[in-house]
Design a protein around this motif. Structure first.
Motif, mmCIF file in Angstrom:
data_model
loop_
_atom_site.group_PDB
_atom_site.id
_atom_site.type_symbol
_atom_site.label_atom_id
_atom_site.label_comp_id
_atom_site.label_asym_id
_atom_site.label_seq_id
_atom_site.Cartn_x
_atom_site.Cartn_y
_atom_site.Cartn_z
ATOM 1 N N TRP A 1 -9.004 -11.522 -3.595
ATOM 2 C CA TRP A 1 -7.898 -11.016 -2.786
ATOM 3 C C TRP A 1 -6.575 -11.574 -3.296
ATOM 4 O O TRP A 1 -5.553 -10.903 -3.282
ATOM 5 C CB TRP A 1 -8.124 -11.386 -1.335
ATOM 6 N N GLY A 2 -6.589 -12.811 -3.783
ATOM 7 C CA GLY A 2 -5.382 -13.421 -4.340
ATOM 8 C C GLY A 2 -4.882 -12.669 -5.566
ATOM 9 O O GLY A 2 -3.667 -12.466 -5.724
ATOM 10 N N ILE A 3 -5.793 -12.242 -6.422
ATOM 11 C CA ILE A 3 -5.392 -11.448 -7.593
ATOM 12 C C ILE A 3 -4.771 -10.130 -7.143
ATOM 13 O O ILE A 3 -3.747 -9.695 -7.663
ATOM 14 C CB ILE A 3 -6.601 -11.217 -8.526
ATOM 15 N N GLY A 4 -5.395 -9.491 -6.148
ATOM 16 C CA GLY A 4 -4.829 -8.263 -5.601
ATOM 17 C C GLY A 4 -3.465 -8.491 -4.974
ATOM 18 O O GLY A 4 -2.554 -7.669 -5.095
ATOM 19 N N LEU A 5 -3.298 -9.627 -4.310
ATOM 20 C CA LEU A 5 -2.021 -9.969 -3.684
ATOM 21 C C LEU A 5 -0.931 -10.208 -4.729
ATOM 22 O O LEU A 5 0.206 -9.758 -4.567
ATOM 23 C CB LEU A 5 -2.202 -11.217 -2.812
ATOM 24 N N ILE A 6 -1.284 -10.851 -5.819
ATOM 25 C CA ILE A 6 -0.323 -11.049 -6.912
ATOM 26 C C ILE A 6 0.074 -9.715 -7.520
ATOM 27 O O ILE A 6 1.250 -9.471 -7.804
ATOM 28 C CB ILE A 6 -0.899 -12.007 -7.975
ATOM 29 N N SER A 7 -0.898 -8.843 -7.692
ATOM 30 C CA SER A 7 -0.613 -7.504 -8.212
ATOM 31 C C SER A 7 0.309 -6.732 -7.268
ATOM 32 O O SER A 7 1.242 -6.059 -7.712
ATOM 33 C CB SER A 7 -1.923 -6.749 -8.409
ATOM 34 N N HIS A 8 0.066 -6.848 -5.981
ATOM 35 C CA HIS A 8 0.903 -6.192 -4.977
ATOM 36 C C HIS A 8 2.327 -6.758 -5.021
ATOM 37 O O HIS A 8 3.306 -6.017 -4.923
ATOM 38 C CB HIS A 8 0.283 -6.400 -3.601
ATOM 39 N N TRP A 9 2.443 -8.070 -5.178
ATOM 40 C CA TRP A 9 3.763 -8.713 -5.290
ATOM 41 C C TRP A 9 4.513 -8.197 -6.519
ATOM 42 O O TRP A 9 5.703 -7.882 -6.443
ATOM 43 C CB TRP A 9 3.596 -10.228 -5.375
ATOM 44 N N MET A 10 3.808 -8.108 -7.641
ATOM 45 C CA MET A 10 4.445 -7.630 -8.870
ATOM 46 C C MET A 10 4.951 -6.200 -8.708
ATOM 47 O O MET A 10 6.044 -5.868 -9.149
ATOM 48 C CB MET A 10 3.467 -7.726 -10.043
ATOM 49 N N CYS A 11 4.161 -5.370 -8.068
ATOM 50 C CA CYS A 11 4.555 -3.981 -7.834
ATOM 51 C C CYS A 11 5.737 -3.906 -6.870
ATOM 52 O O CYS A 11 6.678 -3.147 -7.087
ATOM 53 C CB CYS A 11 3.372 -3.211 -7.284
ATOM 54 N N THR A 12 5.705 -4.703 -5.822
ATOM 55 C CA THR A 12 6.765 -4.687 -4.810
ATOM 56 C C THR A 12 8.101 -5.135 -5.373
ATOM 57 O O THR A 12 9.140 -4.523 -5.099
ATOM 58 C CB THR A 12 6.382 -5.591 -3.626
ATOM 59 N N LYS B 1 9.513 -0.039 2.713
ATOM 60 C CA LYS B 1 8.117 0.265 3.004
ATOM 61 C C LYS B 1 7.181 -0.611 2.161
ATOM 62 O O LYS B 1 6.190 -1.137 2.658
ATOM 63 C CB LYS B 1 7.846 1.745 2.739
ATOM 64 N N LYS B 2 7.523 -0.778 0.877
ATOM 65 C CA LYS B 2 6.716 -1.632 0.000
ATOM 66 C C LYS B 2 6.766 -3.096 0.448
ATOM 67 O O LYS B 2 5.755 -3.793 0.428
ATOM 68 C CB LYS B 2 7.210 -1.530 -1.442
ATOM 69 N N LEU B 3 7.953 -3.568 0.837
ATOM 70 C CA LEU B 3 8.093 -4.947 1.302
ATOM 71 C C LEU B 3 7.269 -5.197 2.563
ATOM 72 O O LEU B 3 6.587 -6.224 2.675
ATOM 73 C CB LEU B 3 9.563 -5.284 1.569
ATOM 74 N N LYS B 4 7.329 -4.275 3.512
ATOM 75 C CA LYS B 4 6.546 -4.420 4.740
ATOM 76 C C LYS B 4 5.061 -4.469 4.430
ATOM 77 O O LYS B 4 4.324 -5.278 4.989
ATOM 78 C CB LYS B 4 6.846 -3.269 5.706
ATOM 79 N N SER B 5 4.621 -3.611 3.531
ATOM 80 C CA SER B 5 3.222 -3.575 3.156
ATOM 81 C C SER B 5 2.786 -4.893 2.508
ATOM 82 O O SER B 5 1.724 -5.434 2.823
ATOM 83 C CB SER B 5 2.981 -2.408 2.200
ATOM 84 N N PHE B 6 3.624 -5.413 1.611
ATOM 85 C CA PHE B 6 3.291 -6.672 0.947
ATOM 86 C C PHE B 6 3.229 -7.829 1.939
ATOM 87 O O PHE B 6 2.280 -8.611 1.930
ATOM 88 C CB PHE B 6 4.307 -6.987 -0.154
ATOM 89 N N TYR B 7 4.231 -7.937 2.806
ATOM 90 C CA TYR B 7 4.244 -9.042 3.766
ATOM 91 C C TYR B 7 3.105 -8.930 4.775
ATOM 92 O O TYR B 7 2.553 -9.949 5.204
ATOM 93 C CB TYR B 7 5.596 -9.145 4.459
ATOM 94 N N SER B 8 2.706 -7.733 5.136
ATOM 95 C CA SER B 8 1.548 -7.557 6.018
ATOM 96 C C SER B 8 0.287 -8.044 5.321
ATOM 97 O O SER B 8 -0.537 -8.749 5.920
ATOM 98 C CB SER B 8 1.388 -6.090 6.403
ATOM 99 N N ASN B 9 0.133 -7.666 4.066
ATOM 100 C CA ASN B 9 -1.016 -8.092 3.279
ATOM 101 C C ASN B 9 -1.050 -9.622 3.153
ATOM 102 O O ASN B 9 -2.098 -10.248 3.305
ATOM 103 C CB ASN B 9 -0.969 -7.438 1.900
ATOM 104 N N LEU B 10 0.104 -10.213 2.880
ATOM 105 C CA LEU B 10 0.188 -11.669 2.751
ATOM 106 C C LEU B 10 -0.163 -12.365 4.066
ATOM 107 O O LEU B 10 -0.899 -13.356 4.081
ATOM 108 C CB LEU B 10 1.593 -12.071 2.301
ATOM 109 N N LEU B 11 0.342 -11.858 5.183
ATOM 110 C CA LEU B 11 0.059 -12.446 6.485
ATOM 111 C C LEU B 11 -1.429 -12.373 6.801
ATOM 112 O O LEU B 11 -2.029 -13.369 7.245
ATOM 113 C CB LEU B 11 0.870 -11.738 7.574
ATOM 114 N N ILE B 12 -2.039 -11.232 6.558
ATOM 115 C CA ILE B 12 -3.473 -11.082 6.823
ATOM 116 C C ILE B 12 -4.283 -12.010 5.922
ATOM 117 O O ILE B 12 -5.255 -12.630 6.365
ATOM 118 C CB ILE B 12 -3.900 -9.613 6.664
ATOM 119 N N TYR B 13 -3.867 -12.161 4.674
ATOM 120 C CA TYR B 13 -4.535 -13.091 3.751
ATOM 121 C C TYR B 13 -4.473 -14.516 4.306
ATOM 122 O O TYR B 13 -5.469 -15.236 4.302
ATOM 123 C CB TYR B 13 -3.859 -13.018 2.386
#
Length: 92
Positions: A56-67, A17-29
């Motif tokens: 958004w990039g900082i948020g994306l990095i944070s999301h990656w770290m969490c994932t 679930k976390k991976l799907k969320s991260f990749y969705s966020n990355l794709l939208i970015y």
């Protein structure tokens, strides 16, 4: 043994679930930022697109770290070690 398999299945499902969320966020970015860049450079000379891209990039990095469980402060697998520590305590 069933509880262990159930626990592993639950953890794996959470991880997916976390991976799907991260990749969705990355794709939208990757879709939205180029559109904003095009709008920015076709309308004004001030590069305002930098602000949403960096924010958004900082948020994306944070999301990656969490994932991927990367935490430079607490270290790798900190949560699992703490869970095992609390489970091994008798007074808990």
């Amino acid at each position: 043994m069933e509880n262990l398999n159930e626990y592993k299945f639950k953890r794996a499902k959470e991880r997916i679930k976390k991976l799907k969320s991260f990749y969705s966020n990355l794709l939208i970015y990757c879709i939205v930022i180029p559109i904003l860049a095009y709008l920015n450079y076709s309308t004004t000379s001030f590069p305002w697109v930098i602000f949403p891209a960096v924010g958004w990039g900082i948020g994306l990095i944070s999301h990656w770290m969490c994932t991927y469980g990367y935490n430079p402060i607490l270290g790798k697998n900190w949560e699992e070690r703490k869970i095992r520590e609390f489970m091994n305590r008798e007074e808990f």
